[in-house]
Design a protein around this motif. Structure first.
Motif, PDB file in Angstrom:
ATOM      1  N   THR D  28       0.829  -1.209   0.000  1.00 25.11           N
ATOM      2  CA  THR D  28       0.000   0.000   0.000  1.00 25.11           C
ATOM      3  C   THR D  28       0.859   1.253   0.000  1.00 25.11           C
ATOM      4  O   THR D  28       0.496   2.257  -0.592  1.00 25.11           O
ATOM      5  N   LEU D  29       2.029   1.189   0.665  1.00 26.31           N
ATOM      6  CA  LEU D  29       2.877   2.382   0.682  1.00 26.31           C
ATOM      7  C   LEU D  29       3.389   2.679  -0.719  1.00 26.31           C
ATOM      8  O   LEU D  29       3.432   3.830  -1.145  1.00 26.31           O
ATOM      9  N   GLN D  31       1.894   1.964  -3.531  1.00 27.76           N
ATOM     10  CA  GLN D  31       0.797   2.517  -4.323  1.00 27.76           C
ATOM     11  C   GLN D  31       0.534   3.972  -3.967  1.00 27.76           C
ATOM     12  O   GLN D  31       0.128   4.767  -4.806  1.00 27.76           O
ATOM     13  N   ALA D  32       0.779   4.325  -2.707  1.00 28.49           N
ATOM     14  CA  ALA D  32       0.401   5.662  -2.249  1.00 28.49           C
ATOM     15  C   ALA D  32       1.191   6.747  -2.954  1.00 28.49           C
ATOM     16  O   ALA D  32       0.704   7.857  -3.112  1.00 28.49           O
ATOM     17  N   ARG D  34       2.368   6.624  -6.104  1.00 30.20           N
ATOM     18  CA  ARG D  34       2.323   6.566  -7.561  1.00 30.20           C
ATOM     19  C   ARG D  34       1.411   7.655  -8.090  1.00 30.20           C
ATOM     20  O   ARG D  34       0.707   8.332  -7.362  1.00 30.20           O
ATOM     21  N   ARG D  35       1.430   7.772  -9.447  1.00 27.31           N
ATOM     22  CA  ARG D  35       0.582   8.760 -10.090  1.00 27.31           C
ATOM     23  C   ARG D  35      -0.877   8.326  -9.963  1.00 27.31           C
ATOM     24  O   ARG D  35      -1.173   7.140 -10.043  1.00 27.31           O
TER      25      ARG D  35
END
Lengths: 102, 349, 177, 203
Positions: D28-29, D31-32, D34-35
């Motif tokens: 999740t980190l 993904q956080a 990313r664009r």
């Protein structure tokens, strides 16, 4: 900054104890009887702590702690008994629990 | 007479600051949570009101306040409103014993940045914090709705279970510090040159589990359970009343418990710690403000960690939650207590 | 003086709440009045300088014990209980003079006792090292055995409550009178 | 044949140190930071695929009618051909195909020279499920589903499309998307093209 007189503590304690006693007598519902009992125990606690503040000791607070612990036991067992009574007899009023009367 | 007036003024200012912090930051945490959630899911989150949605909490508040106040027909209106007050008051009262920084001097007068330095501060935190269970139980009962009742009963069970675990978990740091006052605990950590996190990691884990459970955060948000209980005990609340419940439960309580965690395990306002050697302070250039910045920084990091967890983990079942409390967390906390009692003389020296 | 005013406020609150406990008929209101009484009594403890007992009163009484009551209140269907009248009216009227008698007796005993009691022996010692520490040290030295016995009683109470409250589906079926 | 999937139970070290829990957190980190991949709807709009079933419309006569079906139906129903107006031949097949026939209100208009032309064609889209059966039934490729999906309005009356509105939608569609090749799902480039070309407003 005057200290609170012992009489004040004892008055409050006595008043609450009497009210709790009265509730113990007049209440019909088992759970509210237990609640009135809690009031009595709290009144005793007030008297202990007040006596402490008057005498400058801490024994009263220690006994208040013991009373709180025993009140926890009393609530747990009492409520367990009430739930059991309700489950097996389907009553929750103190004058309907009369199986011992024959 | 002048002395008393000045003291009263100081207390008043403290109360106002604490209220502003508790409710203002609590409201803005809604925005933080939405932003964190959005970015973890690769969305931008609120973007329209203000720059990157900065005015969104105000817009939400205006919207909620101007909404119609609905009430379930066969509910109990007095208890329904009382529940809200009982949720709000204890949660904010807990801030009275959170120390924000060391003693400072303003105009030759020593001021402790804490509202009341009671010598049983930690016990008071958990006593007041757990009063929230009444708010929830009453909300569930007064709403006269099945979902609300189920949700409130689940929450009451969870709070009872985890109250035991959290009390035993904080006993470890308390034993090392030798005091119950929050201010003194931080002072003890600074004197011993040791964050208690380094010797109490198990207690910290138990504390974090209990924090999540008591505030109803994922993975322990079974009492809300949007999918099954349609947000549990707040089903029948509308408008600003609905807005205040999550504000209190999810944000203000998480804030207070995070602050207490920082006080207990991360040395309050002290800088980064090297165990038994001393403190390293990269923020020394801030001078007298550095302790406050450190405190806020630690609380914010802990809070972001909680939010991060929220958007990572799935939800536990209710029996799993209580089983974890009684079968895992309580024995762990007790074991930790025994070990702490053995090593405590080493740390006291 | 300030202390006395706060004490009077808390006492009045406590007495009114306990009257509410006795007089209200709806069990949910009764539990709320009980909670109010417990919190005000905790306030009395704080005013009297017993912070440890006050905090434990809040934690144990106001949170743990009273939540038991809420659990039981919601577990038992109360429609039946609400229909009946909740008090013994006749017995209450009969008992009232005896309560007054109890008050008079208490008054006499208390006045005699207060007149005979000594004053503040250890006050200075306690103020020097803090209340909670003193309570702890005396509790774990002089009253250690009593403390252990209380913990044993707690354990027995826990086991007893579990045994009594357990749902035994088969045993008492058909035994209800 | 059931494929059995076994999950290795966690060993003791993984249980104590929360290894898989930390793995989830790192996911999740990552993904956080990313664009973001979303469209800011009221400001940016995506073009729906051509087969999207939005509001209904009437195509107008512009020389691209399906032949010889159109000429046969014009002859059979005695329709006067007016270029630039609706292709409808008043055959009522759409009404017959519809699961909710009350939705349509169709009446021809008789001209003095004995021929007929479509006079009233009201569609109450409050009842419509956008199933597309009427579009399949139309023999002359007149009724069609456009790509207009912003159908909200302030009054129930706005949901009833009359002939004029239908023709307007049809003209707009023919101008914008008639020549576009027909795909089941448009490719990414086409999907991300912003929908600023649409100038039809449904009142």
């Amino acid at each position: 900054m005057t200290a609170i007189p012992l009489e004040a503590f004892l008055t409050v304690s006595g008043l609450i104890f009497g009210i709790g006693m009265f509730g113990l007598i007049v209440r019909r519902n088992l759970i509210t009887i237990l609640m009135s009992l809690e009031l009595c125990l709290n009144a005793v606690n007030i008297a202990f702590v007040g006596a402490d503040a008057h005498l400058g000791l801490v024994e009263g607070q220690i006994f208040a702690l013991f009373i709180i612990a025993l009140a926890a036991v009393e609530a747990a067992v009492g409520l367990g008994i009430i739930i059991a009574i309700f489950r097996y007899r389907k009553v929750e009023s103190s004058d309907e629990v009369r199986d011992m009367r024959g | 007479m002048m002395e008393i007036a000045i003291n009263l003024l100081i207390i008043l200012i403290k109360i106002l600051v604490i209220l502003a912090i508790a409710l203002g930051i609590g409201a803005y945490l809604t925005l933080v949570e939405r932003k964190v959630a959005a970015h973890i899911q690769r969305r931008p989150g609120p973007m329209v009101v203000g720059w990157h949605g900065l005015l969104q909490p105000i817009a939400d508040g205006v919207k909620l306040i101007t909404k119609e106040d609905l009430f379930p027909r066969y509910g109990n209106r007095f208890l329904y409103n009382l529940a809200l007050i009982m949720a709000l008051v204890p949660a904010v009262l807990v801030f009275a014993v959170v120390p924000f920084g060391p003693t400072i001097e303003i105009g030759g007068r020593e001021i402790k940045p804490i509202l009341t330095d009671v010598n049983v501060g930690i016990l008071l935190v958990f006593g007041l914090g757990s009063l929230a269970v009444y708010a929830i139980a009453l909300a569930g009962w007064a709403s006269n709705s099945k979902y609300a009742l189920i949700g409130s009963m689940r929450k009451a069970g969870i709070i009872i279970s985890y109250e035991v675990a959290i009390t035993f978990a904080v006993m470890g740091p308390l034993m090392l510090a030798g005091t119950l006052s929050t201010f003194e605990i931080v002072q003890a950590q600074i004197d011993q040159k040791l964050w208690y996190f380094w010797v109490q990691p198990v207690a910290f884990v138990v504390y974090m589990f209990s924090l999540l459970a008591e505030t109803g955060r994922i993975p322990f948000d079974i009492q809300e359970a949007e999918a099954e209980l349609v947000t549990g005990f707040t089903v029948e609340y509308g408008g600003i009343k609905f807005g205040l419940f999550p504000l209190v439960e999810w944000y203000v309580e998480v804030l207070t418990l995070s602050a207490i965690a920082v006080v207990l395990f991360f040395g309050g306002w002290s800088p980064i710690n090297i165990p038994f050697l001393g403190f390293v302070d990269p923020l020394f250039f801030l001078g007298p403000f550095a302790p406050f910045v450190w405190f806020v920084l630690k609380v914010a990091l802990l809070l972001l960690f909680v939010l991060w967890l929220h958007w990572t983990l799935p939800r536990y079942r209710i029996d799993q939650i209580t089983a974890i409390a009684w079968k895992v967390m309580l024995p762990l906390a007790l074991l930790n207590l025994v070990i702490t009692a053995v090593i405590a003389p080493l740390i006291w020296r | 003086m300030f202390k006395l005013i706060v004490f009077i406020i808390f006492s009045a609150w406590a007495v009114i709440s306990s009257l509410g406990v006795v007089l209200f008929s709806n069990p949910v209101y009764v539990i709320l009045w009980l909670l109010s009484a417990l919190i005000s009594i905790a306030g009395i403890f704080f005013v009297a300088g017993a912070e440890l007992v006050g905090a434990l009163q809040l934690i144990i009484y106001a949170v743990a014990i009273a939540v038991f009551y809420i659990f039981v209140l919601t577990a038992v269907p109360w429609e039946k209980a609400l229909k009946k009248d909740s008090h013994y009216r006749v017995e209450g009227v009969i008992a009232f003079p005896f309560i007054i008698l109890l008050y008079i007796e208490m008054f006499i005993v208390f006045t005699l006792g207060v007149m005979a009691s000594p004053k503040k022996q250890l006050k200075l010692f306690i103020e020097r090292i803090g209340n909670a520490e003193v309570v702890g040290s005396i509790l774990f030295s002089k009253y250690f055995i009593a403390f252990e016995i209380v913990s044993l009683v707690l354990l027995m109470g826990m086991i007893g409550a579990v045994l009594i409250g357990r749902k035994e589906s088969q045993t008492y079926d058909g035994d209800t009178s | 044949m059931v494929k059995r999937v076994f999950q290795r139970p966690l060993n003791i070290i993984e249980r104590i140190l929360f290894i898989d829990f930390i793995k989830g957190l790192t996911v999740t980190l990552k993904q956080a930071f990313r664009r973001t991949i979303t469209t800011h709807y009221p400001y940016e709009k995506l073009t729906p695929p051509k087969r999207f079933r939005g509001f209904l419309g009437h195509k107008v006569i512009d020389g691209r009618e399906p032949q010889p079906a159109f000429n046969e139906w014009v002859e059979r129903m005695k329709i006067e051909v007016r270029p630039g107006s609706s292709r409808c031949v008043v055959c009522l097949l759409c009404k017959r195909a519809c699961p909710v026939p009350q939705l349509f209100e169709i009446e021809p208009e008789k001209l003095p020279n004995g021929k007929r032309v479509i006079g009233v064609f009201n569609m109450n889209l409050m009842l419509c499920t956008f199933c597309g059966l009427c579009v399949d039934a139309c023999p002359v490729d007149c009724l069609f589903n456009s790509d207009i999906h912003e159908t909200a309005s302030y009054s129930r009356k706005d949901a009833i499309l009359d002939l004029k509105a239908l023709e307007e939608i049809g003209r707009d569609w023919q101008r914008r998307r008639e020549k576009e090749e027909d795909k089941i799902w448009s490719d990414d480039e086409q999907r991300q093209r912003l929908w600023y070309e649409n100038d039809v407003s449904i009142r």
